[in-house]
Enzyme design. Structure first.
Site, PDB file in Angstrom:
ATOM      1  N   SER A  10      15.389   6.971 -42.810  1.00  0.00           N
ATOM      2  CA  SER A  10      15.048   7.862 -43.915  1.00  0.00           C
ATOM      3  C   SER A  10      15.996   9.042 -43.911  1.00  0.00           C
ATOM      4  O   SER A  10      16.050   9.799 -42.932  1.00  0.00           O
ATOM      5  CB  SER A  10      13.611   8.364 -43.759  1.00  0.00           C
ATOM      6  OG  SER A  10      13.421   9.488 -44.587  1.00  0.00           O
ATOM      7  N   HIS A  35      16.644   4.503 -46.627  1.00  0.00           N
ATOM      8  CA  HIS A  35      15.402   4.902 -47.283  1.00  0.00           C
ATOM      9  C   HIS A  35      15.635   6.274 -47.905  1.00  0.00           C
ATOM     10  O   HIS A  35      15.922   7.248 -47.206  1.00  0.00           O
ATOM     11  CB  HIS A  35      14.276   4.953 -46.249  1.00  0.00           C
ATOM     12  CG  HIS A  35      12.938   5.241 -46.825  1.00  0.00           C
ATOM     13  ND1 HIS A  35      12.149   4.271 -47.391  1.00  0.00           N
ATOM     14  CD2 HIS A  35      12.249   6.407 -46.927  1.00  0.00           C
ATOM     15  CE1 HIS A  35      11.018   4.816 -47.810  1.00  0.00           C
ATOM     16  NE2 HIS A  35      11.058   6.118 -47.554  1.00  0.00           N
ATOM     17  N   ASP A  37      14.234   9.258 -50.033  1.00  0.00           N
ATOM     18  CA  ASP A  37      12.973   9.879 -50.443  1.00  0.00           C
ATOM     19  C   ASP A  37      13.178  10.803 -51.633  1.00  0.00           C
ATOM     20  O   ASP A  37      13.912  11.790 -51.554  1.00  0.00           O
ATOM     21  CB  ASP A  37      12.391  10.691 -49.277  1.00  0.00           C
ATOM     22  CG  ASP A  37      11.755   9.794 -48.234  1.00  0.00           C
ATOM     23  OD1 ASP A  37      11.028   8.861 -48.616  1.00  0.00           O
ATOM     24  OD2 ASP A  37      11.980  10.034 -47.036  1.00  0.00           O
ATOM     25  N   MET A  39      11.239  13.295 -54.062  1.00  0.00           N
ATOM     26  CA  MET A  39       9.978  14.064 -54.163  1.00  0.00           C
ATOM     27  C   MET A  39      10.091  15.055 -55.306  1.00  0.00           C
ATOM     28  O   MET A  39      11.119  15.719 -55.457  1.00  0.00           O
ATOM     29  CB  MET A  39       9.721  14.828 -52.868  1.00  0.00           C
ATOM     30  CG  MET A  39       9.676  13.955 -51.639  1.00  0.00           C
ATOM     31  SD  MET A  39       9.243  14.935 -50.199  1.00  0.00           S
ATOM     32  CE  MET A  39       9.463  13.735 -48.898  1.00  0.00           C
ATOM     33  N   HIS A  76      12.243   5.660 -52.504  1.00  0.00           N
ATOM     34  CA  HIS A  76      10.801   5.874 -52.399  1.00  0.00           C
ATOM     35  C   HIS A  76      10.448   7.024 -53.335  1.00  0.00           C
ATOM     36  O   HIS A  76      10.722   8.187 -53.035  1.00  0.00           O
ATOM     37  CB  HIS A  76      10.470   6.194 -50.932  1.00  0.00           C
ATOM     38  CG  HIS A  76       9.039   6.511 -50.674  1.00  0.00           C
ATOM     39  ND1 HIS A  76       8.626   7.098 -49.496  1.00  0.00           N
ATOM     40  CD2 HIS A  76       7.913   6.317 -51.410  1.00  0.00           C
ATOM     41  CE1 HIS A  76       7.314   7.259 -49.531  1.00  0.00           C
ATOM     42  NE2 HIS A  76       6.860   6.805 -50.683  1.00  0.00           N
ATOM     43  N   MET A  78       8.309   9.453 -54.699  1.00  0.00           N
ATOM     44  CA  MET A  78       7.073  10.229 -54.515  1.00  0.00           C
ATOM     45  C   MET A  78       6.982  11.194 -55.689  1.00  0.00           C
ATOM     46  O   MET A  78       7.151  12.408 -55.550  1.00  0.00           O
ATOM     47  CB  MET A  78       7.106  10.946 -53.165  1.00  0.00           C
ATOM     48  CG  MET A  78       6.885   9.999 -51.994  1.00  0.00           C
ATOM     49  SD  MET A  78       7.307  10.721 -50.407  1.00  0.00           S
ATOM     50  CE  MET A  78       9.042  10.335 -50.337  1.00  0.00           C
ATOM     51  N   MET A 170       2.104   3.908 -46.213  1.00  0.00           N
ATOM     52  CA  MET A 170       2.456   5.206 -45.622  1.00  0.00           C
ATOM     53  C   MET A 170       1.639   5.427 -44.348  1.00  0.00           C
ATOM     54  O   MET A 170       0.416   5.256 -44.354  1.00  0.00           O
ATOM     55  CB  MET A 170       2.163   6.348 -46.606  1.00  0.00           C
ATOM     56  CG  MET A 170       3.103   6.422 -47.790  1.00  0.00           C
ATOM     57  SD  MET A 170       4.850   6.567 -47.351  1.00  0.00           S
ATOM     58  CE  MET A 170       4.896   8.143 -46.487  1.00  0.00           C
ATOM     59  N   GLY A 175       5.372  13.562 -48.039  1.00  0.00           N
ATOM     60  CA  GLY A 175       5.827  14.910 -48.382  1.00  0.00           C
ATOM     61  C   GLY A 175       6.788  15.511 -47.382  1.00  0.00           C
ATOM     62  O   GLY A 175       7.682  16.249 -47.762  1.00  0.00           O
ATOM     63  N   PHE A 176       6.600  15.174 -46.124  1.00  0.00           N
ATOM     64  CA  PHE A 176       7.423  15.823 -45.099  1.00  0.00           C
ATOM     65  C   PHE A 176       7.765  14.838 -43.985  1.00  0.00           C
ATOM     66  O   PHE A 176       6.958  13.956 -43.656  1.00  0.00           O
ATOM     67  CB  PHE A 176       6.689  17.022 -44.487  1.00  0.00           C
ATOM     68  CG  PHE A 176       6.353  18.067 -45.514  1.00  0.00           C
ATOM     69  CD1 PHE A 176       7.280  19.041 -45.856  1.00  0.00           C
ATOM     70  CD2 PHE A 176       5.129  18.037 -46.167  1.00  0.00           C
ATOM     71  CE1 PHE A 176       6.981  19.978 -46.840  1.00  0.00           C
ATOM     72  CE2 PHE A 176       4.815  18.973 -47.146  1.00  0.00           C
ATOM     73  CZ  PHE A 176       5.750  19.956 -47.495  1.00  0.00           C
ATOM     74  N   ASP A 204       6.208   3.815 -43.090  1.00  0.00           N
ATOM     75  CA  ASP A 204       7.006   5.036 -43.228  1.00  0.00           C
ATOM     76  C   ASP A 204       6.183   6.223 -42.780  1.00  0.00           C
ATOM     77  O   ASP A 204       5.093   6.468 -43.313  1.00  0.00           O
ATOM     78  CB  ASP A 204       7.402   5.188 -44.709  1.00  0.00           C
ATOM     79  CG  ASP A 204       8.211   6.452 -44.972  1.00  0.00           C
ATOM     80  OD1 ASP A 204       8.694   7.068 -44.005  1.00  0.00           O
ATOM     81  OD2 ASP A 204       8.354   6.798 -46.158  1.00  0.00           O
TER      82      ASP A 204
END
Ligand SMILES: O=C(CO)[C@H](O)[C@H](O)COP(=O)(O)O
Length: 407
Positions: A10, A35, A37, A39, A76, A78, A170, A175-176, A204
């Site tokens: 990630s 990966h 992310d 957000m 991903h 989010m 998940m 988020g973090f 993940d």
């Protein structure tokens, strides 16, 4: 046999200032996918970046030659309203568009079908179809509070085009990075694997030493890890730091051209460039021209071994380096590992280490540092009863009494 083990670092934990280079480096280190992310600050309480950044980093990583192949950008999402961004991410170079079930079912178009500003492609099935029509693979993610049961209908769809290519479970609240792994989510993975032996199941959050195996044993075959990969101190630095603690000790350095030099260690850097004072060249009869040399700077690249007083060896510190190296082995160097016997869905054989770091063996006194049974070159290292011998480009295998089994 189940689906292949896939390693997907990630990049959330990467240095965003040098993201392209970091992505490229991870691929060269053995990652299968990256990966990515995304957000939006709404679906999760954090923001990262959008399609323009994906476009930029895409140029640093070769596109996969087949669906879900090496180099797949596993995006991903989010984000709220995931249907709105499908085309942008396709254009940016996303290969696998993984949206959240919770976002799809709560999207504006799903809750207010009359809304003319959104398309109808908002139910998970319709969104999956849309992603496929746009030429990407489709993934569907669930948060910890979402029961796995919501997926049965989606996975059981007769229309192949509306079925996901991957499910992401998940194992933290999204988020973090750097959160604690939630083993409570593993029964979802197990239930999915029991029903769908060939499904790509990704986990993940909090994956690293001690949790990768749990997830793999439950049936996950796509392992995402962020902080464990990007945040780990490079074991090579640990080893260089260890050398530094030996300043002012007497050490013997054997060069690749067979010259052996004993002296007081004055300094050493991360490349194992070494400065020695009060030098004695052993076998002086062979090298008389060196008799007057009292101080030396030795380039790390010419060093075969460094012989250290056994009493000075900090086994604890090296053990720590070993474990870090083992984690790395178990993650970045296991992209095509053997399957554990009897656990066909478990992609990791943590008994095999092909680490890039320090490999140390005990050998008998007469072995002269030549180990047997190792692969991978870089075997300039051994331990005798009296000395730890370490060379540059070292790999770690174990010290007697030290558990070097990868966790
Ligand atoms: O999706 C994510 C967070 O929402 C990250 O991918 C995930 O948390 C990875 O980070 P780490 O391995 O540090 O837990």
């Amino acid at each position: 046999m189940g689906p292949p083990a896939i390693i997907a670092p990630s990049i959330l934990s990467a240095d965003f200032a040098t993201l392209g280079a970091e992505c490229s480096a991870k691929m060269h280190e053995g990652a299968d996918w990256l990966h990515v992310d995304i957000m939006d600050g709404h679906f999760v309480p954090n923001m990262t970046f959008g399609a323009p950044v994906v476009t930029k980093i895409r140029s640093h990583v070769a596109r996969p030659s087949q669906p879900l192949g090496t180099g797949t950008f596993d995006c991903h999402l989010m984000i709220m309203e995931p249907h709105r961004w499908v085309k942008d991410f396709k254009k940016a170079g996303c290969d696998l568009y993984c949206f959240h079930y919770e976002a799809a079912v709560s999207s504006v178009a799903a809750t207010e079908p009359a809304d003319k500003t959104t398309t109808r492609r908002t139910s998970p099935k319709e969104l999956i179809r849309y992603i496929h029509e746009e030429g990407m693979q489709a993934g569907i993610a669930i948060k910890p509070d979402t029961p796995v049961d919501v997926l049965w209908d989606i996975l059981g769809n007769k229309e192949e085009i509306e079925r996901p290519d991957m499910v992401l479970v998940m194992t933290v609240y999204p988020g973090f990075g750097g959160q604690k792994f939630m083993a409570s989510e593993l029964p979802k993975v197990k239930a999915l694997r029991e029903r769908y032996p060939n499904l790509n199941i990704e986990v993940d959050g909090g994956l690293g030493l001690g949790t990768i195996d749990q997830a793999a044993d439950a049936g996950a075959n796509v392992i995402v890890a962020g902080s464990a990969v990007f945040g780990a101190q490079d074991p090579k630095d640990v080893i260089a730091n260890f050398f530094k603690t030996l300043t002012n000790q007497t050490v013997t350095v054997e060069l690749k051209n067979d010259i052996r030099i004993r002296g007081t260690l004055k300094s050493v850097d991360q490349y194992l460039n070494i400065k020695l004072d009060d030098v004695d060249v052993l076998d002086l009869d062979k090298y008389p021209h060196l008799s007057s040399v009292k101080n030396m700077f030795i380039r790390g690249s010419v060093v075969r071994y460094v012989v250290l007083p056994r009493s000075e060896v900090d086994v604890g510190l090296l053990e720590d380096a070993t474990r870090r190296g083992s984690l790395w082995d178990a993650y970045a160097w296991m992209q095509k590992p053997p399957i554990k016997p009897g656990k066909l869905d478990s992609p990791f054989n943590t008994q095999n280490t092909y680490g890039p770091f320090l490999r140390v063996n005990y050998t008998d006194e007469n072995n002269n540092g030549n180990q047997t049974g190792h692969d991978g070159g870089n075997r300039d290292t051994s331990v005798s009863d009296d000395h730890l011998l370490m060379g540059k480009g070292m790999q770690w295998d174990g010290i007697e009494g030290v558990d070097c089994t990868p966790m």
